[in-house]
Enzyme design. Structure first.
Site, PDB file in Angstrom:
ATOM      1  N   CYS A   4       0.832  -1.202   0.000  1.00  0.00           N
ATOM      2  CA  CYS A   4       0.000   0.000   0.000  1.00  0.00           C
ATOM      3  C   CYS A   4       0.870   1.256   0.000  1.00  0.00           C
ATOM      4  CB  CYS A   4      -0.926  -0.022   1.211  1.00  0.00           C
ATOM      5  SG  CYS A   4      -1.781   1.526   1.469  1.00  0.00           S
ATOM      6  N   CYS A   7       0.610   3.265   3.282  1.00  0.00           N
ATOM      7  CA  CYS A   7       1.311   2.586   4.382  1.00  0.00           C
ATOM      8  C   CYS A   7       2.814   2.838   4.264  1.00  0.00           C
ATOM      9  CB  CYS A   7       1.010   1.085   4.385  1.00  0.00           C
ATOM     10  SG  CYS A   7      -0.615   0.663   5.064  1.00  0.00           S
ATOM     11  N   ASP A  30      -0.556  16.590  -0.584  1.00  0.00           N
ATOM     12  CA  ASP A  30      -0.859  15.830  -1.805  1.00  0.00           C
ATOM     13  C   ASP A  30       0.164  16.183  -2.880  1.00  0.00           C
ATOM     14  OD1 ASP A  30      -3.709  14.384  -2.976  1.00  0.00           O
ATOM     15  OD2 ASP A  30      -2.232  15.105  -4.428  1.00  0.00           O
ATOM     16  N   GLY A  93     -13.807   7.515  -7.983  1.00  0.00           N
ATOM     17  CA  GLY A  93     -12.461   7.789  -8.494  1.00  0.00           C
ATOM     18  C   GLY A  93     -11.377   7.539  -7.457  1.00  0.00           C
ATOM     19  N   HIS A  98      -6.364   3.149   0.610  1.00  0.00           N
ATOM     20  CA  HIS A  98      -6.078   3.335   2.039  1.00  0.00           C
ATOM     21  C   HIS A  98      -6.870   4.587   2.400  1.00  0.00           C
ATOM     22  CE1 HIS A  98      -3.041   3.363   5.582  1.00  0.00           C
ATOM     23  NE2 HIS A  98      -3.885   4.361   5.795  1.00  0.00           N
ATOM     24  N   HIS A 100      -8.452   7.884   3.099  1.00  0.00           N
ATOM     25  CA  HIS A 100      -7.805   9.194   3.253  1.00  0.00           C
ATOM     26  C   HIS A 100      -8.819  10.307   3.104  1.00  0.00           C
ATOM     27  CE1 HIS A 100      -7.465   7.852  -0.940  1.00  0.00           C
ATOM     28  NE2 HIS A 100      -7.578   9.117  -1.291  1.00  0.00           N
ATOM     29  N   HIS A 102      -9.220  14.192   2.093  1.00  0.00           N
ATOM     30  CA  HIS A 102      -8.570  15.315   1.423  1.00  0.00           C
ATOM     31  C   HIS A 102      -9.007  16.603   2.133  1.00  0.00           C
ATOM     32  CE1 HIS A 102      -7.643  13.148  -2.483  1.00  0.00           C
ATOM     33  NE2 HIS A 102      -8.639  12.383  -2.063  1.00  0.00           N
TER      34      HIS A 102
END
Ligand code: 5GP
Ligand code: ZN
Length: 116
Positions: A4, A7, A30, A93, A98, A100, A102
């Protein structure tokens, strides 16, 4: 989880620009920002997506929300406001499996203007 991406970022095996870290949460910039400020907030425990959350994950979910408040305060956009986006599954999308959050900030967003 071994293969991942996030990870690996949490473990420092792949470099990232860290914004925040505690025992349950890791946050970093990002790589392809969709707003002047674009931060990803992830649980240190591997959870595929919102759809895989279980009772065992409750403390991680709360920790993420607490961390997002700290980040918004520390980074100085808590008063102006910010948008939080979570993609879940194929149709959304979601690219990295994992969980997350934004955080998007630093501009005024329109009604349907997430950039995703
Ligand atoms: P998703 O589309 O899964 O909701 O969002 C994945 C996000 O991860 C995207 O916004 C993408 O730019 C970001 N991303 C993908 N690979 C990397 C990386 O190696 N490092 C960082 N910092 N962000 C990444
Ligand atoms: Zn993971």
């Amino acid at each position: 989880m071994e293969d991942c991406l996030f990870c690996k970022i949490i473990k420092g095996e792949i470099p990232s620009t860290k914004v925040y870290e505690d025992d349950k949460v890791f946050a970093f910039k990002d790589i392809n920002p969709k707003a002047p400020i674009h931060i990803l907030v992830v649980p240190k425990k591997h959870i595929d997506s919102l759809a895989q959350l279980t009772d065992d994950d409750k403390e991680y979910v709360w920790a993420i929300h607490e961390a997002m408040n700290k980040i918004a305060r520390e980074q100085g956009f808590i008063e102006k406001g910010y948008r939080v986006v979570i993609n879940c599954g194929k149709d959304s999308g979601q690219e990295v499996m994992h969980l997350h959050y934004h955080i998007l900030a630093g501009k005024k967003f329109g009604g349907n203007d997430t950039g995703f």
